[in-house]
Motif scaffolding. Sequence first.
Motif, short mmCIF file in Angstrom:
data_model
loop_
_atom_site.label_atom_id
_atom_site.label_comp_id
_atom_site.label_asym_id
_atom_site.label_seq_id
_atom_site.Cartn_x
_atom_site.Cartn_y
_atom_site.Cartn_z
N SER A 149 4.38 13.15 -18.75
CA SER A 149 3.46 14.22 -18.39
C SER A 149 4.14 15.28 -17.53
N ALA A 150 4.99 14.86 -16.60
CA ALA A 150 5.71 15.83 -15.76
C ALA A 150 6.59 16.73 -16.62
N PHE A 151 7.22 16.15 -17.62
CA PHE A 151 8.05 16.93 -18.56
C PHE A 151 7.18 17.90 -19.36
N CYS A 152 6.00 17.44 -19.81
CA CYS A 152 5.10 18.30 -20.57
C CYS A 152 4.57 19.46 -19.73
N THR A 153 4.37 19.21 -18.43
CA THR A 153 3.97 20.30 -17.54
C THR A 153 5.04 21.38 -17.50
N TRP A 154 6.28 20.96 -17.44
CA TRP A 154 7.40 21.91 -17.47
C TRP A 154 7.44 22.66 -18.79
N LEU A 155 7.21 21.96 -19.90
CA LEU A 155 7.17 22.61 -21.21
C LEU A 155 6.06 23.65 -21.27
N THR A 156 4.92 23.32 -20.67
CA THR A 156 3.78 24.25 -20.65
C THR A 156 4.11 25.48 -19.81
N ASN A 157 4.70 25.24 -18.65
CA ASN A 157 5.05 26.35 -17.76
C ASN A 157 6.08 27.29 -18.39
N HIS A 158 6.88 26.76 -19.31
CA HIS A 158 7.94 27.57 -19.92
C HIS A 158 7.55 28.06 -21.32
N TYR A 214 6.59 26.48 -24.09
CA TYR A 214 6.80 25.68 -25.29
C TYR A 214 5.50 25.04 -25.77
N LEU A 215 4.58 24.77 -24.84
CA LEU A 215 3.27 24.22 -25.15
C LEU A 215 2.21 25.10 -24.50
N THR A 216 1.01 25.09 -25.06
CA THR A 216 -0.08 25.87 -24.47
C THR A 216 -0.82 25.07 -23.40
N ALA A 217 -0.72 23.75 -23.47
CA ALA A 217 -1.37 22.88 -22.48
C ALA A 217 -0.65 21.55 -22.47
N ASN A 218 -0.77 20.82 -21.36
CA ASN A 218 -0.13 19.52 -21.24
C ASN A 218 -0.93 18.48 -22.03
N PRO A 219 -0.40 17.97 -23.15
CA PRO A 219 -1.16 17.02 -23.98
C PRO A 219 -1.31 15.64 -23.34
N ALA A 220 -0.52 15.35 -22.30
CA ALA A 220 -0.61 14.04 -21.64
C ALA A 220 -1.61 14.05 -20.49
N ALA A 221 -2.15 15.23 -20.16
CA ALA A 221 -3.12 15.31 -19.07
C ALA A 221 -4.36 14.50 -19.42
N ALA A 222 -4.90 13.81 -18.41
CA ALA A 222 -6.11 12.99 -18.56
C ALA A 222 -5.92 11.83 -19.54
N MET A 223 -4.68 11.45 -19.81
CA MET A 223 -4.40 10.34 -20.72
C MET A 223 -4.16 9.03 -19.98
N PHE A 224 -4.13 9.10 -18.65
CA PHE A 224 -3.77 7.90 -17.88
C PHE A 224 -4.86 6.85 -17.94
#
Length: 479
Positions: free
Chosen positions: A216-225, A227-237
Motif C-alpha cells: 500500500s505504501a508503494f501504491c501511495t507513491w505510485l498515486t502521488n507520481h 501512475y495510478l489515480t487512486a491507491n487500490p490497496a486502501a481499505a483492503m486491510f
Amino acid sequence: MINAYTDYELMLRARTDDANLRARRLDALRAALTSGDANLIEPAAKDFVVRHRLLVDAGSDEYRELCALMTRAEIEGLQRTLERDRGDFTGTPKDPIVKPATGTAREAAAPGETIMELFDTYARENPNQIKPDTLAQARRDVGLFVEYVGSTFPVYRIDKKAVREWKALLLRYPIKASETKAFDGMKLAQIVKHNETVKKPTISTTTVNRYLSGFSAFCTWLTNHGYLTANPAAAMFLKKSKEKTTKPFTVDEMNALFKSPLFTGCQNDEAPRFWSKPGNVLIRDHRYWVPLIMLYSGARPAEIAQLGIDDVREDRGHWIMHITTEGEGDKSVKTDGSMRVLPVHPELVNLGFLDYHAKAKEKGDKRLFPLAERNERGQMIADFSRDFPRYLTKIGLKDGRGLSLYSFRHGAADALRRAGFLDEQFGFILGHTSGTMTQRYGTLPQGMLEQRVELVNSISYPGLMVDHLKSVSAVGEAA
C-alpha cells in the motif's frame, strides 16, 4: 552419383512427406479428441506438467482436461500449417482455446516501467524514510504481488480486483513457504494449491496486513507520481483479531525457565541445541541479561542489546538505563518516543547487573553486550529472538504460538497494572509515547525521575524465585 541423386529426390519429397505426416497426425488427433484417447498428446502433456510444476495427477479429471485442451490447440496449429502449404495465409484459429489475445490482455509494461523497476525508484527516494530492513521487506511483499500478476504487468492496471485476488491467496499462504522444500520452485498460486495437500499452517492476519502495508505504501507513491489515480490497496486491510498472539509467562513457567540450563548452566554456549542440556557452562552475556531486564523494565530486546556502557549510569542517587540513539555505536529505536530513561530495578541489582556493568566498563568495553550483533537485515539479536522460542519448546514450556521474548514485555505491563497503574500512566515506560528532546537526551527533572523509579520498582511477580541465579553467578565467577 546414384546415391547423390537419391538424396536429391528425398530432399525434393521431404516437404511433401512432412505435409503428409502432419495431415495424418491431424486426422489422428481429431479421432482421438472425439474418442477421448489421450495417448497421442500425453508425452507433450507430461512434459508441460513437469516444466510448469503443475499440481495435476495423471488420470485425474484435470489431467484429462489438459490433454483435451492441448489436443485442440495442436489441431488448430496443424490446420494452419496445411493451409499455408497451399499458399493460404488468411486462416485464423476458430477454437477459442488458441484464439489470439486482444485488448488489455496483450499489454505489457513500457521499458523501464515494470512494477519492480518503479519500486527501485521508490526505494531510492524512500519518501517515508523507512529503515533498510523495512524497505527490503516491502520489496519482498511487492515481489510476491508481481509473482501473481506477472513481471510485465503494466502498473496502471493495478486495481482493486488484482489486489483483492492477491489478498485472497495470501490468506491461504503457508508459513515460511520459501523455506519449505515441498514448495521449492513453485509460485504463489501453485504453493497455495499444493498446500491443500501439504497442509502447512497459514500466515496470520497480522502477517497478511504486513504484506498489504508494504504494498500500500508503494501504491501511495505510485498515486502521488501519476501512475495510478487512486491507491487500490486502501481499505483492503483485515480486521485484527482481538486475541493476543503473544502471552505473558505465568509464574510457574518463569520458575521453570529460570531453573533451566540456559540460566543455571548448560553443556555448550555456542550452539543453541546444547542450551537445553545441563552442564557447567554459564551463559552470562545478552542471552542471560536481556530476558531478565525485559522482565523488570518492559524494554524491547533490541533496545537492551544495543546499550552502551555509558547508557547505564547513576543519576541523582538512582541507577538508570538510557534508551537512546545518542552516543557511540550503531543504535536505533522503533520511534522517537522509544527514547527514554528507565530506572534499574532493585531485583536486577540483586542479581548482579551493576556488577556485570562495572566489570564490562573495567575491561574497556564500549557496549554493555559486545556479543549482541545485528544480522544482514539490520535487526539486533535476531538470532537469539528466533532461537529463544525454540529453546522454550525444547524444555517443554512452549507448544505452538504464544510465548517468546516479548512475553517478558507483556508480563511487565501486566505487573504495572497489578500495581494499580493505568495504561496511560505507564505507557512512556514502555516507549509508547511521542518523542521529545527531554527523552532524547535523558535530562529529567527530579520529580519525573522519582516517578519513573516508583513505576519500575512496582514491577513484581509474587511467587517468582530468581535468588538462586545470583548464587549460580557467584559460583561461576569463583570457578
